[in-house]
Scaffold this motif. Structure first.
Motif, PDB file in Angstrom:
ATOM      1  N   UNK A   1      45.282  45.362  36.089  1.00 45.48           N
ATOM      2  CA  UNK A   1      45.217  43.923  35.808  1.00 45.48           C
ATOM      3  C   UNK A   1      44.840  43.658  34.354  1.00 45.48           C
ATOM      4  N   UNK A   2      43.971  44.481  33.796  1.00 47.06           N
ATOM      5  CA  UNK A   2      43.645  44.320  32.375  1.00 47.06           C
ATOM      6  C   UNK A   2      44.885  44.573  31.529  1.00 47.06           C
ATOM      7  N   UNK A   3      45.660  45.596  31.887  1.00 46.17           N
ATOM      8  CA  UNK A   3      46.894  45.882  31.143  1.00 46.17           C
ATOM      9  C   UNK A   3      47.889  44.732  31.271  1.00 46.17           C
ATOM     10  N   UNK A   4      47.903  44.074  32.428  1.00 46.99           N
ATOM     11  CA  UNK A   4      48.825  42.953  32.635  1.00 46.99           C
ATOM     12  C   UNK A   4      48.573  41.803  31.662  1.00 46.99           C
ATOM     13  N   UNK A   5      47.348  41.669  31.188  1.00 47.06           N
ATOM     14  CA  UNK A   5      47.013  40.540  30.310  1.00 47.06           C
ATOM     15  C   UNK A   5      47.461  40.760  28.869  1.00 47.06           C
ATOM     16  N   UNK A   6      47.786  42.002  28.513  1.00 49.91           N
ATOM     17  CA  UNK A   6      47.950  42.372  27.112  1.00 49.91           C
ATOM     18  C   UNK A   6      48.986  41.513  26.386  1.00 49.91           C
TER      19      UNK A   6
ATOM     20  N   UNK B   1      40.316  40.169  34.866  1.00 53.83           N
ATOM     21  CA  UNK B   1      40.958  41.216  35.657  1.00 53.83           C
ATOM     22  C   UNK B   1      40.042  41.753  36.754  1.00 53.83           C
ATOM     23  N   UNK B   2      40.634  42.075  37.887  1.00 49.41           N
ATOM     24  CA  UNK B   2      39.892  42.687  38.986  1.00 49.41           C
ATOM     25  C   UNK B   2      39.431  44.071  38.541  1.00 49.41           C
ATOM     26  N   UNK B   3      38.125  44.330  38.493  1.00 52.20           N
ATOM     27  CA  UNK B   3      37.651  45.597  37.919  1.00 52.20           C
ATOM     28  C   UNK B   3      37.998  46.831  38.744  1.00 52.20           C
ATOM     29  N   UNK B   4      38.248  46.645  40.048  1.00 53.78           N
ATOM     30  CA  UNK B   4      38.558  47.804  40.898  1.00 53.78           C
ATOM     31  C   UNK B   4      40.061  48.005  41.069  1.00 53.78           C
TER      32      UNK B   4
ATOM     33  N   UNK C   1      38.600  38.059  29.806  1.00 59.30           N
ATOM     34  CA  UNK C   1      37.173  38.348  29.864  1.00 59.30           C
ATOM     35  C   UNK C   1      36.958  39.417  30.932  1.00 59.30           C
ATOM     36  N   UNK C   2      36.390  40.546  30.559  1.00 59.83           N
ATOM     37  CA  UNK C   2      36.036  41.568  31.537  1.00 59.83           C
ATOM     38  C   UNK C   2      34.973  41.019  32.485  1.00 59.83           C
TER      39      UNK C   2
ATOM     40  N   UNK D   1      33.101  35.960  42.380  1.00 62.13           N
ATOM     41  CA  UNK D   1      32.603  35.869  41.007  1.00 62.13           C
ATOM     42  C   UNK D   1      33.032  34.556  40.359  1.00 62.13           C
ATOM     43  N   UNK D   2      34.233  34.069  40.692  1.00 62.05           N
ATOM     44  CA  UNK D   2      34.684  32.789  40.152  1.00 62.05           C
ATOM     45  C   UNK D   2      33.857  31.644  40.714  1.00 62.05           C
ATOM     46  N   UNK D   3      33.539  31.717  41.997  1.00 67.19           N
ATOM     47  CA  UNK D   3      32.725  30.676  42.619  1.00 67.19           C
ATOM     48  C   UNK D   3      31.331  30.627  42.018  1.00 67.19           C
ATOM     49  N   UNK D   4      30.821  31.781  41.599  1.00 70.97           N
ATOM     50  CA  UNK D   4      29.470  31.838  41.066  1.00 70.97           C
ATOM     51  C   UNK D   4      29.399  31.413  39.600  1.00 70.97           C
ATOM     52  N   UNK D   5      30.449  31.718  38.832  1.00 71.08           N
ATOM     53  CA  UNK D   5      30.373  31.531  37.378  1.00 71.08           C
ATOM     54  C   UNK D   5      31.043  30.246  36.893  1.00 71.08           C
ATOM     55  N   UNK D   6      32.214  29.902  37.447  1.00 71.28           N
ATOM     56  CA  UNK D   6      33.007  28.814  36.877  1.00 71.28           C
ATOM     57  C   UNK D   6      32.279  27.464  36.890  1.00 71.28           C
TER      58      UNK D   6
END
Length: 398
Positions: free
Chosen positions: A297-302, A288-291, A313-314, A201-206
Motif C-alpha cells: 500500500x505504501x508503494x501504491x501511493x508513490x 497505508x495499511x502497515x501489515x 502518512x505512515x 485508527x481513522x476513527x481515533x485520529x481523524x
C-alpha cells in the motif's frame, strides 16, 4: 478491433481486490462477444458483484504458511486444483488464461502453462504479488497498474504492459466532471474510509485532527466517514464535542456519489482506492495499511504523491497534529486544492479495462500487440492520456 468469438478463463483470489478487476474484464470480454469463465475459491464465489453471465468454478488452492508442516497440505491442494483446471480447459478450450493474483489463481495458471495455453497476469499493486512473482517467468504477458513495479525481475520487463486498474463504471462517469467548487468561504467536504469495515485508527485520529485546523477552516467542514460498527457512537461523540458536522455509517451504498462531492479523501491506499481517486481526480491523504504484504500500500501511493495529488502518512506517524498539518498543506487555499485534484486526475488510467481486454484478445488471434507496451515516450499506456485539449479544459474548469 474485430475478433472471432473465443473462450477465456479468469483466475483470481477470493478477495474484492483480486476479483473486482476480474469482473470488469469479464464484462468487457463478454461485451465483445467472447465466452468467459471464472476460477476462484469458495470465498470468491460468494463475493458480491459477480456478473450473472460468469460461471464460477471453485478449485482447491492451498496456502503456504510459514510453518513447513503445512506445506505438504498446501502443495497437495495446489496439485489437485491444477488437475481440475486442466480438465476444465479440455472442455472449455480457452484461448488464454488471465490471473489476477491470490493463491486461488495458482492452480489454474500452473494448469494452463502445462497445457501450453497462453497466460496473462494482472498485478493491481505497485509490488508484484507472491503468486504473480512465482509465475512471471512462465507467462506471456504481465499487465501492470503502475509504471514502476517492485519485485519484478529485470529480465521480465519486456513482458510488461502498463494498463492500470479497472474502475467501476459509476465512478468512471465522473472523470469528465469538474472538481467541486471550493471557494474561500465554501464548505470543505471530507470523505474518510478505511476499507469495507472502516479502520479504527481513522476513527481515533481523524476527528481530533480536523479539530486542530484553524477555526476559519474547521467551521467550514462537512465530514462523511465510514466506521466500524463498534466505533460509531464514540466517533459521533467526538465530532459532536468538536462541533464538526459529520455523517457516519458502517457502509455507504452510494460511494460514487460521495466521492463525486468530496474535496478531500482520507483513508487507506489499496489498489482500487487509488484507481478511483485518480480516475475522478480527488486529492488525498493516504495512510497505508502497515501489515499489507510487502508493504504494497505504501508503494501504491508513490506515483500519486510524486505528482502532487496526495500526501502519505505512515501509520506510526499518523497523529491529529500531523493530519492537520498535511490538510493545511493541501487545502490552505482553494487553488492549491484544485491543483492537487488535477495532479491526481493526471495519474488516472480510465481505459484500463479496454486496454487489458485488447491485450488478452491478442492471444488466439493476431500476434501480441505492442501498442500498450511500457516504454517509448508514453509511460502511461497508449490509450490512457486525455484527448487533445481535454487536460487544458479540465484545468480551466477548476
Amino acid at each position: 478491433m474485430t475478433t472471432a468469438n473465443r473462450h477465456y478463463v479468469l483466475a483470481a483470489g477470493g478477495t474484492g481486490g483480486h476479483l473486482l478487476p476480474a469482473f470488469a474484464l469479464a464484462t468487457e470480454l463478454e461485451r465483445r462477444g467472447h465466452h468467459v469463465a471464472l476460477i476462484t475459491d469458495e470465498r470468491g464465489a460468494e463475493i458480491p458483484g459477480k456478473p450473472d453471465f460468469l460461471p464460477a468454478h471453485v478449485l482447491p488452492a492451498g496456502r503456504f504458511r510459514k510453518n513447513p508442516l503445512h506445506w505438504f497440505k498446501g502443495l497437495s491442494a495446489v496439485l489437485e486444483g491444477r488437475r481440475m483446471a486442466m480438465r476444465l480447459f479440455e472442455s472449455f478450450q480457452p484461448s488464454a488464461v488471465v490471473g489476477f493474483g491470490g493463491y486461488p489463481s495458482l492452480p489454474a495458471l500452473l494448469g494452463a502453462t502445462s497445457a501450453d495455453i497462453p497466460c496473462v497476469i494482472h498485478e493491481q499493486n505497485a509490488v508484484l504479488g507472491r503468486v504473480n512473482r512465482l509465475l512471471s517467468g512462465r507467462v506471456q504477458a504481465i499487465a501492470t497498474a503502475y509504471p514502476d513495479i517492485e519485485r519484478l525481475k529485470p529480465r521480465h520487463q519486456e513482458k510488461v504492459h502498463l494498463v492500470g486498474n479497472p474502475v467501476r463504471a459509476g465512478v468512471l462517469t465522473l472523470r469528465d466532471e469538474p472538481f467541486p467548487a471550493f471557494g474561500e468561504d465554501g464548505v470543505l467536504r471530507v470523505l474518510v474510509t478505511g476499507g469495507s469495515q472502516g479502520a479504527r485508527i481513522l476513527s481515533e485520529v481523524v476527528p481530533d485532527g480536523l479539530a486542530m485546523l484553524p477555526p476559519a477552516l474547521r467551521q467550514r467542514l462537512q465530514v462523511t466517514q465510514q466506521c466500524r460498527p463498534e466505533d460509531l457512537d464514540a466517533v459521533r461523540a467526538r465530532y459532536r464535542n468538536h462541533q464538526i458536522p459529520a455523517e457516519l455509517a458502517t457502509y455507504f451504498e452510494d460511494m460514487a456519489a460521495r466521492l463525486a462531492d468530496a474535496h478531500l479523501f482520507i483513508g487507506r491506499a489499496g489498489a482500487s482506492t487509488i484507481a478511483e481517486l485518480t480516475a475522478v481526480g480527488r486529492p488525498a491523504i493516504l495512510i497505508p495499511l502497515p501489515i499489507a504484504t510487502d508493504d504494497h500500500q505504501a508503494a501504491n501511493t508513490r506515483e500519486m504523491v510524486k505528482a502532487g495529488g496526495a500526501r502519505m502518512i505512515r501509520q506510526e506517524r499518523f497523529t491529529g497534529k500531523e493530519l492537520a498539518k498535511q490538510i493545511m498543506a493541501l487545502a490552505d487555499d482553494p487553488q492549491g486544492l484544485a491543483n492537487a485534484a488535477h495532479a491526481a486526475w493526471n495519474c488516472g488510467r480510465p481505459k484500463a479495462v479496454q486496454d487489458l481486454a485488447d491485450l488478452v484478445e491478442s492471444f488466439g488471434g493476431a500476434d501480441l500487440m505492442d501498442v500498450i507496451r511500457v516504454g517509448g515516450n508514453n509511460e502511461r499506456g497508449a490509450s490512457q492520456g486525455a484527448p487533445a485539449g481535454q487536460g487544458a479544459a479540465r484545468e480551466a474548469s477548476k
